[in-house]
Enzyme design. Structure first.
Site, PDB file in Angstrom:
ATOM      1  N   SER A   1      29.177   1.032  24.108  1.00  0.00           N
ATOM      2  CA  SER A   1      28.041   0.719  23.232  1.00  0.00           C
ATOM      3  C   SER A   1      28.441  -0.032  21.966  1.00  0.00           C
ATOM      4  CB  SER A   1      27.301   2.007  22.845  1.00  0.00           C
ATOM      5  OG  SER A   1      28.076   2.799  21.963  1.00  0.00           O
TER       6      SER A   1
ATOM      7  N   LYS B   1      28.212   4.584  15.770  1.00  0.00           N
ATOM      8  CA  LYS B   1      27.346   3.405  15.691  1.00  0.00           C
ATOM      9  C   LYS B   1      27.545   2.729  14.336  1.00  0.00           C
ATOM     10  CE  LYS B   1      25.243   4.592  19.584  1.00  0.00           C
ATOM     11  NZ  LYS B   1      25.486   3.864  20.854  1.00  0.00           N
TER      12      LYS B   1
END
Length: 219
Positions: free
Chosen positions: A47, A102
């Site tokens: 990701s 993230k």
């Protein structure tokens, strides 16, 4: 006058006690460092590609934003605020036993919107050099929030995060904001990297070591 000699039994107890105390101190020091200063993590998914690759091992600075109460996450001595662009590790809001990593896109008071893959913060397109777009297809907001999202206001004590691999990241577009008390720290350096899909004790795993990534700072 002759000095009193120590018996072998007492000497053995003394040596055992010294080793025991050293081990206890080492364990306590390691726990303190892991809780308050730095912690190691590894990347299991793509990701954050290409910034972080599957099999990257990194260190997270848990001290940079301040000192927190263990387990509760309550900040007691703040040092600096979480900023846009920081790569942070946090407890996943849908399952706090799982840690996610993230990039911070929006902080409290920011309005975040995505139009045809372009991210806007407070009405302005952001400079997004780390964003990786792998698909030219544009999904309608009614189909998915991937490419068109918001606008939405980031609440107090929350952050909005996204993966750098924008078309293949399960992030705030899908499940909402991250509570700042769940932020474990900021990722700052890679200390190891290899292909974790290869068998652990194999030549292929050794051959897959990415020497050029070791000691790279995370931006």
């Amino acid at each position: 006058m002759r000095g009193r000699s120590l018996s072998g039994k007492n000497s053995s107890k003394s040596v055992f006690r010294e080793y025991f105390e050293a081990i206890v101190i080492a364990v306590l020091l390691a726990l303190f460092i892991r809780t308050f200063v730095v912690q190691a993590f590894k990347i299991p998914s793509g990701s954050m590609l290409p910034t972080l690759q599957i099999g990257d091992h990194l260190l997270v600075n848990k001290f940079i934003y301040g000192i927190k109460v263990p387990f509760s996450g309550k900040m007691i001595v703040p040092f600096k605020k979480i900023s846009r662009g920081d790569v942070v590790v946090f407890r996943f809001p849908k399952d706090r036993s799982v840690d996610y990593i993230k990039r911070v896109i929006g902080t409290p008071g920011d309005t975040v919107e995505i139009k045809n893959k372009q991210v806007f913060v407070n009405g302005e397109p952001i400079d997004d050099p780390h964003a990786h777009i792998s698909s030219s297809a544009i999904l309608d907001k009614k189909v998915s929030p991937r490419d068109n999202f918001g606008p939405i206001l980031v609440p107090e004590d929350r952050i909005f995060v996204m993966g750098d691999n924008r078309d293949n990241s399960y992030d705030s577009r899908f499940w909402g904001f991250v509570d700042q008390k769940d932020v474990l720290g900021k990722a700052f350096i890679l200390y190891w990297s290899w292909d974790i899909k290869e068998p652990l004790f194999s030549f292929d795993r050794f051959a897959s070591i990415r020497w050029g990534r070791i000691a790279n700072l995370i931006d």
